[in-house]
Design an enzyme around this catalytic site. Structure first.
Site, PDB file in Angstrom:
ATOM      1  N   LYS A  70      -2.390  -8.560  -7.305  1.00 38.78           N
ATOM      2  CA  LYS A  70      -3.075  -8.609  -6.020  1.00 38.78           C
ATOM      3  C   LYS A  70      -2.508  -7.445  -5.195  1.00 38.78           C
ATOM      4  O   LYS A  70      -1.360  -7.462  -4.776  1.00 38.78           O
ATOM      5  CB  LYS A  70      -2.816  -9.963  -5.336  1.00 38.78           C
ATOM      6  CG  LYS A  70      -3.483 -10.083  -3.979  1.00 38.78           C
ATOM      7  CD  LYS A  70      -2.579  -9.564  -2.893  1.00 38.78           C
ATOM      8  CE  LYS A  70      -3.156  -9.598  -1.502  1.00 38.78           C
ATOM      9  NZ  LYS A  70      -4.134  -8.573  -1.202  1.00 38.78           N
ATOM     10  N   HIS A  71      -3.320  -6.435  -5.017  1.00 35.22           N
ATOM     11  CA  HIS A  71      -2.858  -5.247  -4.303  1.00 35.22           C
ATOM     12  C   HIS A  71      -3.186  -5.385  -2.816  1.00 35.22           C
ATOM     13  O   HIS A  71      -3.957  -6.255  -2.409  1.00 35.22           O
ATOM     14  CB  HIS A  71      -3.528  -3.999  -4.898  1.00 35.22           C
ATOM     15  CG  HIS A  71      -2.607  -2.820  -4.957  1.00 35.22           C
ATOM     16  ND1 HIS A  71      -1.742  -2.513  -3.927  1.00 35.22           N
ATOM     17  CD2 HIS A  71      -2.413  -1.858  -5.902  1.00 35.22           C
ATOM     18  CE1 HIS A  71      -1.047  -1.428  -4.243  1.00 35.22           C
ATOM     19  NE2 HIS A  71      -1.426  -1.012  -5.443  1.00 35.22           N
ATOM     20  N   TRP A 127       0.813  -1.218   0.000  1.00 35.16           N
ATOM     21  CA  TRP A 127       0.000   0.000   0.000  1.00 35.16           C
ATOM     22  C   TRP A 127       0.845   1.266   0.000  1.00 35.16           C
ATOM     23  O   TRP A 127       0.330   2.350  -0.217  1.00 35.16           O
ATOM     24  CB  TRP A 127      -0.898   0.026   1.248  1.00 35.16           C
ATOM     25  CG  TRP A 127      -0.109  -0.333   2.482  1.00 35.16           C
ATOM     26  CD1 TRP A 127      -0.019  -1.560   3.068  1.00 35.16           C
ATOM     27  CD2 TRP A 127       0.780   0.517   3.229  1.00 35.16           C
ATOM     28  NE1 TRP A 127       0.864  -1.525   4.135  1.00 35.16           N
ATOM     29  CE2 TRP A 127       1.369  -0.254   4.266  1.00 35.16           C
ATOM     30  CE3 TRP A 127       1.142   1.875   3.131  1.00 35.16           C
ATOM     31  CZ2 TRP A 127       2.272   0.273   5.181  1.00 35.16           C
ATOM     32  CZ3 TRP A 127       2.058   2.390   4.047  1.00 35.16           C
ATOM     33  CH2 TRP A 127       2.600   1.590   5.058  1.00 35.16           C
ATOM     34  N   SER A 155       6.364  -7.293   3.222  1.00 34.83           N
ATOM     35  CA  SER A 155       7.090  -7.712   4.427  1.00 34.83           C
ATOM     36  C   SER A 155       7.847  -9.024   4.198  1.00 34.83           C
ATOM     37  O   SER A 155       7.557  -9.775   3.257  1.00 34.83           O
ATOM     38  CB  SER A 155       6.094  -7.887   5.567  1.00 34.83           C
ATOM     39  OG  SER A 155       5.177  -8.901   5.225  1.00 34.83           O
ATOM     40  N   GLU A 187      10.928  -7.938  -3.127  1.00 35.28           N
ATOM     41  CA  GLU A 187      11.368  -6.588  -2.735  1.00 35.28           C
ATOM     42  C   GLU A 187      10.823  -6.368  -1.332  1.00 35.28           C
ATOM     43  O   GLU A 187       9.641  -6.062  -1.158  1.00 35.28           O
ATOM     44  CB  GLU A 187      10.784  -5.538  -3.698  1.00 35.28           C
ATOM     45  CG  GLU A 187      11.245  -5.686  -5.141  1.00 35.28           C
ATOM     46  CD  GLU A 187      12.623  -5.095  -5.377  1.00 35.28           C
ATOM     47  OE1 GLU A 187      13.269  -4.661  -4.403  1.00 35.28           O
ATOM     48  OE2 GLU A 187      13.065  -5.083  -6.534  1.00 35.28           O
ATOM     49  N   LEU A 188      11.683  -6.538  -0.312  1.00 32.79           N
ATOM     50  CA  LEU A 188      11.162  -6.561   1.060  1.00 32.79           C
ATOM     51  C   LEU A 188      11.625  -5.328   1.850  1.00 32.79           C
ATOM     52  O   LEU A 188      11.901  -4.303   1.272  1.00 32.79           O
ATOM     53  CB  LEU A 188      11.575  -7.877   1.720  1.00 32.79           C
ATOM     54  CG  LEU A 188      11.211  -9.127   0.888  1.00 32.79           C
ATOM     55  CD1 LEU A 188      11.674 -10.395   1.585  1.00 32.79           C
ATOM     56  CD2 LEU A 188       9.718  -9.188   0.588  1.00 32.79           C
ATOM     57  N   GLU A 233      12.867  -3.009  11.462  1.00 29.13           N
ATOM     58  CA  GLU A 233      12.568  -1.900  10.558  1.00 29.13           C
ATOM     59  C   GLU A 233      11.548  -0.989  11.236  1.00 29.13           C
ATOM     60  O   GLU A 233      10.511  -1.470  11.698  1.00 29.13           O
ATOM     61  CB  GLU A 233      11.977  -2.456   9.249  1.00 29.13           C
ATOM     62  CG  GLU A 233      11.637  -1.368   8.248  1.00 29.13           C
ATOM     63  CD  GLU A 233      10.977  -1.921   6.970  1.00 29.13           C
ATOM     64  OE1 GLU A 233      10.230  -2.918   7.052  1.00 29.13           O
ATOM     65  OE2 GLU A 233      11.205  -1.337   5.905  1.00 29.13           O
ATOM     66  N   CYS A 293      10.384   1.661   2.049  1.00 25.81           N
ATOM     67  CA  CYS A 293      11.391   0.620   2.291  1.00 25.81           C
ATOM     68  C   CYS A 293      12.780   1.220   2.291  1.00 25.81           C
ATOM     69  O   CYS A 293      13.648   0.774   3.027  1.00 25.81           O
ATOM     70  CB  CYS A 293      11.267  -0.465   1.237  1.00 25.81           C
ATOM     71  SG  CYS A 293      11.266   0.188  -0.433  1.00 25.81           S
TER      72      CYS A 293
HETATM   73  P1  NAP Z   1       2.666  -6.914   3.745  1.00 27.24           P
HETATM   74  O1  NAP Z   1       1.771  -7.052   4.893  1.00 27.24           O
HETATM   75  O2  NAP Z   1       3.638  -7.975   3.448  1.00 27.24           O
HETATM   76  O3  NAP Z   1       1.746  -6.624   2.488  1.00 27.24           O
HETATM   77  C1  NAP Z   1       2.282  -6.529   1.182  1.00 27.24           C
HETATM   78  C2  NAP Z   1       1.406  -7.343   0.249  1.00 27.24           C
HETATM   79  O4  NAP Z   1       1.546  -8.727   0.558  1.00 27.24           O
HETATM   80  C3  NAP Z   1      -0.075  -7.021   0.377  1.00 27.24           C
HETATM   81  O5  NAP Z   1      -0.675  -7.094  -0.889  1.00 27.24           O
HETATM   82  C4  NAP Z   1      -0.564  -8.147   1.277  1.00 27.24           C
HETATM   83  O6  NAP Z   1      -1.942  -8.416   1.159  1.00 27.24           O
HETATM   84  C5  NAP Z   1       0.254  -9.301   0.776  1.00 27.24           C
HETATM   85  N1  NAP Z   1       0.372 -10.420   1.707  1.00 27.24           N
HETATM   86  C6  NAP Z   1       0.219 -10.416   3.052  1.00 27.24           C
HETATM   87  N2  NAP Z   1       0.431 -11.652   3.548  1.00 27.24           N
HETATM   88  C7  NAP Z   1       0.733 -12.450   2.505  1.00 27.24           C
HETATM   89  C8  NAP Z   1       1.059 -13.820   2.370  1.00 27.24           C
HETATM   90  N3  NAP Z   1       1.132 -14.628   3.419  1.00 27.24           N
HETATM   91  N4  NAP Z   1       1.332 -14.294   1.131  1.00 27.24           N
HETATM   92  C9  NAP Z   1       1.291 -13.505   0.057  1.00 27.24           C
HETATM   93  N5  NAP Z   1       0.956 -12.181   0.126  1.00 27.24           N
HETATM   94  C10 NAP Z   1       0.697 -11.670   1.334  1.00 27.24           C
HETATM   95  O7  NAP Z   1       3.554  -5.610   3.808  1.00 27.24           O
HETATM   96  P2  NAP Z   1       3.283  -4.272   4.573  1.00 27.24           P
HETATM   97  O8  NAP Z   1       3.847  -4.470   5.915  1.00 27.24           O
HETATM   98  O9  NAP Z   1       1.906  -3.830   4.424  1.00 27.24           O
HETATM   99  O10 NAP Z   1       4.219  -3.325   3.660  1.00 27.24           O
HETATM  100  C11 NAP Z   1       5.316  -2.713   4.099  1.00 27.24           C
HETATM  101  C12 NAP Z   1       6.574  -3.543   3.860  1.00 27.24           C
HETATM  102  O11 NAP Z   1       6.885  -3.540   2.477  1.00 27.24           O
HETATM  103  C13 NAP Z   1       7.759  -2.928   4.568  1.00 27.24           C
HETATM  104  O12 NAP Z   1       8.576  -3.907   5.144  1.00 27.24           O
HETATM  105  C14 NAP Z   1       8.507  -2.251   3.416  1.00 27.24           C
HETATM  106  O13 NAP Z   1       9.859  -2.034   3.668  1.00 27.24           O
HETATM  107  C15 NAP Z   1       8.246  -3.200   2.291  1.00 27.24           C
HETATM  108  N6  NAP Z   1       8.466  -2.544   0.990  1.00 27.24           N
HETATM  109  C16 NAP Z   1       9.542  -2.930   0.220  1.00 27.24           C
HETATM  110  C17 NAP Z   1       9.800  -2.316  -0.994  1.00 27.24           C
HETATM  111  C18 NAP Z   1      10.984  -2.716  -1.842  1.00 27.24           C
HETATM  112  O14 NAP Z   1      11.010  -2.382  -3.021  1.00 27.24           O
HETATM  113  N7  NAP Z   1      11.982  -3.424  -1.313  1.00 27.24           N
HETATM  114  C19 NAP Z   1       8.960  -1.302  -1.449  1.00 27.24           C
HETATM  115  C20 NAP Z   1       7.883  -0.935  -0.647  1.00 27.24           C
HETATM  116  C21 NAP Z   1       7.638  -1.578   0.567  1.00 27.24           C
HETATM  117  P3  NAP Z   1      -3.002  -7.951   2.282  1.00 27.24           P
HETATM  118  O15 NAP Z   1      -2.967  -6.473   2.264  1.00 27.24           O
HETATM  119  O16 NAP Z   1      -4.256  -8.542   1.800  1.00 27.24           O
HETATM  120  O17 NAP Z   1      -2.515  -8.528   3.581  1.00 27.24           O
END
Ligand code: NAP
Length: 460
Positions: free
Chosen positions: A154-155, A130, A207, A228-229, A359, A262
């Protein structure tokens, strides 16, 4: 997670969405797989024409789309407008450059003529976060559409209106059904999708937990993945740096997107000779920001993306303080409705403590004081993450020598980690693997196929 728009400025639910049914997902897969047999035969020019239209429509709808971003995840409106412009630039970049980047590469061989052809793989799944709802999708969709792949996206569940708006733009630009499909499904259902033989690869930005789960499912099915985490970028300030300039970039690096990037600068590692001056000026720069509605152009500091994010960050600050950290600024929730937490500066976190490896995804900066350059490099590398990082110095050659010793995917000298369509983006260690953007971004989901030509009567 429920799929809904919940405005973090007020924490009120604006709109709820129904998850796609298994029948709708099956239909999406069937249509995407059928479209691939057509899309893979289109010319680069045809694909580029589509992406130029996508970029143009984004610019045309810029204000409406930016308002959606801000409403769904709380980004300051000027930054939301910037995100749309950057996303459009990414579509233009791949429209303009992909044919060149994907051209046949001749291979020198004693065995007659040989070349590498870049062929598409098929239906891909992109799982997106997001924090940059348009930019993240552009990084995945633009190169893959140019390669000849088709995409399912899948957003994140809290930005459904942004997700639908991107699909609408593709449709309005003339994309055939199945080329770009938005799926409204929760993250927990993603891994099972990887079992479907029609999906040939997957990319996830988010994540570590989500990334590990997707990569495990991809691995089980022998499918390529890109991750990309998270990151915990070091921002090293050496004694010969321009401190006022470093402070300004430190503010931008930490506070862009309210700290939810990130590649935000998260660990400020300052050598002792300039630590007092940097700290004093940085705390002053982070102070007295105008807090308010992110849709109001005069607001300098808005909410986090969700109430859960604010609760989590406040808990991290509380744990840091319990472990001995000193709060130089902020540290608490702001006493008003919405997902607000104060702009915060911490110091005295012990390197190696649990919180030092986490983080901090929001407006919380940590300052570390070190004796010299070598100690700064060692601390920068003492992280499970390896995404970006910065070095501030007036001696560029010294900056390059330091950059060379930092174990991350990107290092910026005299600038926070940043992004542009032509610059590769990605990390090492627990920040993931693979690259997006630039020429490297078209190399991930492509079959680098060897074609070798022999004369009929060549010897064996
Ligand atoms: P997140 O919970 O992992 O959500 C990201 C996406 O993954 C969402 O679409 C989420 O769907 C989905 N998701 C959640 N659980 C999943 C699973 N078990 N299997 C597959 N997909 C799943 O991440 P967040 O915490 O919201 O986002 C922030 C993180 O992203 C931070 O750690 C940030 O550093 C990282 N990030 C990295 C980059 C990069 O380029 N390296 C860029 C931007 C952000 P739902 O919303 O439906 O749960």
């Amino acid at each position: 997670m429920t799929i809904a728009t919940i405005n973090p400025f007020t924490n009120t639910t604006v709109k709820r969405f129904t998850e796609d049914t298994p029948e709708q997902i099956e239909q999406a897969l069937t249509t995407a797989a059928a479209e691939f047999t057509h899309w893979r035969r289109t010319s680069y020019q045809e694909r580029a024409d589509l992406l130029y239209k996508v970029a143009a429509l984004m610019r045309e709808r810029k204000n409406e789309l930016a308002t959606l971003i801000t409403t769904e995840m709380g980004k300051l409106i000027a930054e939301s407008v910037g995100e749309i412009e950057l996303s459009a630039a990414i579509f233009d970049y791949y429209a303009e450059n992909a044919a060149r980047l994907l051209a046949d590469t001749p291979v020198k061989t004693a065995l007659g003529e040989a070349l590498i052809r870049h062929s598409p793989l098929g239906v891909l799944l992109g799982v997106e976060p997001w924090n940059f709802p348009f930019y993240q999708v552009a990084r995945f969709a633009a190169p893959n559409v140019m390669i000849g792949n088709v995409v399912l996206v899948k957003h994140a569940s809290n930005v459904p209106q942004c997700a639908i708006a991107i699909e609408t733009i593709f449709r309005d630009a003339g994309a055939p059904a199945g080329l770009y499909t938005n799926l409204l499904i929760p993250g927990r259902d993603i891994s099972a999708l990887l079992n479907d033989p029609r999906i040939k690869g997957a990319s996830l930005t988010g994540s570590e937990a989500a990334g590990a789960s997707l990569a495990a499912a991809a691995g089980q099915n022998i499918k390529k993945s890109v991750l990309e985490l998270g990151g915990s970028d070091a921002f090293i300030v050496l004694e010969d740096a321009d401190i006022d300039q470093a402070v300004e970039w430190a503010y931008v690096g930490r506070m862009n997107n309210t700290g939810q990037s990130c590649v935000a600068s998260k660990r400020f590692i300052v050598v002792a000779a300039v630590a007092e001056e940097f700290t004093r000026k940085f705390v002053a720069r982070m102070s007295n920001l105008k807090v308010g509605d992110p849709l109001d152009k005069s607001t300098q500091f808005g909410p986090l993306s969700s109430e859960e994010a604010a609760v989590h960050l406040e808990d991290q600050v509380r744990r840091a303080v319990k472990d001995g950290a000193t709060v130089l600024l902020g540290g608490k929730r702001i006493d008003r409705a919405g997902a607000f937490i104060e702009a915060t500066v911490l110091t005295d976190i012990t390197p190696g403590s649990p919180i030092s490896y986490e983080e901090l995804f929001g407006p919380v900066a940590v300052i570390y004081r070190v004796n010299d350059e070598q100690a700064a490099i060692a601390l920068a590398n003492d992280s499970p993450y390896g995404l970006g990082g910065s070095v501030f110095t007036n001696d560029i050659e010294r900056g390059k020598r330091v950059a060379d010793q930092i174990d991350t995917g990107m290092v910026f000298i005299n600038h926070p980690t940043w992004t542009a369509p032509e610059l590769p983006f990605g990390g090492v260690k627990r920040s993931g693997y693979g690259r997006e953007l630039s020429g490297l971004g078209v190399e991930e989901f492509v079959n680098k196929k060897l074609i070798r030509v022999s004369g009929l009567h060549d010897p064996l």
